[in-house]
Design an enzyme around this catalytic site. Structure first.
Site, PDB file in Angstrom:
ATOM      1  N   GLU A  41      -8.029  20.540 -28.052  1.00  0.00           N
ATOM      2  CA  GLU A  41      -8.151  19.113 -28.304  1.00  0.00           C
ATOM      3  C   GLU A  41      -8.221  18.841 -29.816  1.00  0.00           C
ATOM      4  O   GLU A  41      -8.888  19.568 -30.555  1.00  0.00           O
ATOM      5  CB  GLU A  41      -9.424  18.623 -27.617  1.00  0.00           C
ATOM      6  CG  GLU A  41      -9.797  17.187 -27.860  1.00  0.00           C
ATOM      7  CD  GLU A  41     -11.132  16.820 -27.212  1.00  0.00           C
ATOM      8  OE1 GLU A  41     -11.412  15.621 -27.102  1.00  0.00           O
ATOM      9  OE2 GLU A  41     -11.892  17.744 -26.817  1.00  0.00           O
ATOM     10  N   LYS A 109      -6.629  10.717 -23.555  1.00  0.00           N
ATOM     11  CA  LYS A 109      -7.907  11.053 -22.924  1.00  0.00           C
ATOM     12  C   LYS A 109      -8.511   9.822 -22.256  1.00  0.00           C
ATOM     13  O   LYS A 109      -8.642   8.758 -22.870  1.00  0.00           O
ATOM     14  CB  LYS A 109      -8.862  11.629 -23.971  1.00  0.00           C
ATOM     15  CG  LYS A 109     -10.140  12.222 -23.392  1.00  0.00           C
ATOM     16  CD  LYS A 109     -10.925  12.931 -24.489  1.00  0.00           C
ATOM     17  CE  LYS A 109     -12.189  13.588 -23.963  1.00  0.00           C
ATOM     18  NZ  LYS A 109     -12.913  14.311 -25.048  1.00  0.00           N
ATOM     19  N   CYS A 147     -10.593  17.850 -22.163  1.00  0.00           N
ATOM     20  CA  CYS A 147     -12.038  18.089 -22.216  1.00  0.00           C
ATOM     21  C   CYS A 147     -12.799  17.297 -21.152  1.00  0.00           C
ATOM     22  O   CYS A 147     -12.782  17.663 -19.981  1.00  0.00           O
ATOM     23  CB  CYS A 147     -12.557  17.799 -23.622  1.00  0.00           C
ATOM     24  SG  CYS A 147     -14.091  18.682 -24.043  1.00  0.00           S
TER      25      CYS A 147
END
Length: 285
Positions: A41, A109, A147
């Protein structure tokens, strides 16, 4: 498929330096015959972007990103960066997937942590869509969960129903400040093992290493197979910057789903068409 886990560090704010590191890694992976290279990330910016006075964001089709893909030869590349939204006002925590010097898919995200030392919601807008996409010229299908997205079981479920055989999970996971109650490595192993076993696919977890501000990133990148077994992993610790190249057989996914059909392939086409219909009508996943 040969997958390279690019467990790298990043220098906060030094986009050009981080790109050079990324280009070097993909060139080495291409020489090793890798089919897919996965970076952590925000590999091109560093994590704590709010501490940098200038704008680090870039468009997904930025020539610098396309050049990384060109350096990879025939390998696909997944790399994380702050994305400049098309209207110029929004910035996303994104990961782009590239093949043959072109952008194939961008995942923004969805779930931005904003607690304790994590302040992503202050600097990024959450994504609104999650889709699986073709890799290796469309011969296979993957989905990206950045994540904290992977801590939301519904996202992995939708990715599987959208046809994903591989979950790509780039992360910036730091060591817990309370390891006696919460061990980051143990939690991530539980998550990736669960998804591999229940959704019957490969899970590719690539975590950052290094120290940034008050955060120490521990690495521990690994791949879990459709039986929930770890089939390859990198080292742990802030100095464990390395690449690990692991061969996987995607036929294992179909074999596993045929033997114990927790995920029924026959339903996936119908579900994908229903997802497409909802998106065409303006809905979100």
């Amino acid at each position: 498929m040969r997958i390279t886990l690019a467990q790298t560090d990043a220098t906060l704010g030094d986009v050009d330096g981080n790109i050079k590191r990324t280009e070097r890694v993909v060139a080495e992976a291409a020489d090793a015959g890798s089919d897919l290279v996965v970076f952590p990330e925000l590999a091109l910016s560093g994590y704590q972007v709010g501490d940098v006075p200038h704008d680090l964001s870039m468009a997904p089709d930025d020539p610098r990103l396309l050049r990384i893909s060109q350096r990879a030869g025939g390998a696909g590349v997944l790399v994380g960066f702050p994305e400049a939204g098309g209207h110029g006002l929004h910035t996303y925590n994104s990961a782009g997937y590239y093949e043959d010097g072109r952008l194939v898919h961008t995942h923004r995200k969805l779930y931005l942590p904003t607690y304790s030392t994590f302040e992503e919601r202050k600097h990024f807008l959450p994504g609104q869509h999650s889709r699986a996409y073709g890799v290796r010229g469309g011969r296979h299908r993957a989905a990206t969960l950045i994540c904290n997205d992977a801590w939301q079981p519904q996202v992995a479920f939708l990715s599987t129903q959208d046809g994903a055989h591989i979950l790509l999970v780039p992360a910036n996971s730091a060591q817990s400040m309370s390891p006696e109650r919460y061990d980051s490595k143990e939690y991530w192993r539980n998550i990736t093992t669960f998804y591999g076993r229940i959704y019957q696919l490969f899970v590719v977890f690539v975590n950052r290493v290094g120290v940034e501000g008050g955060l120490t990133f521990w690495g521990g990148s690994h791949i879990v197979d459709p039986w929930g077994e770890v089939v390859g992993e990198c080292g742990e610790g802030p100095e464990a910057e390395e690449t690990c190249t692991i061969d996987i057989d995607l036929a294992d996914v179909r074999r596993r789903r045929r033997d114990i059909p927790l995920v029924r392939e026959a339903r996936l086409g119908l579900l994908r068409r229903e997802i497409d219909r909802l998106l065409d009508e303006g809905g979100d996943l």
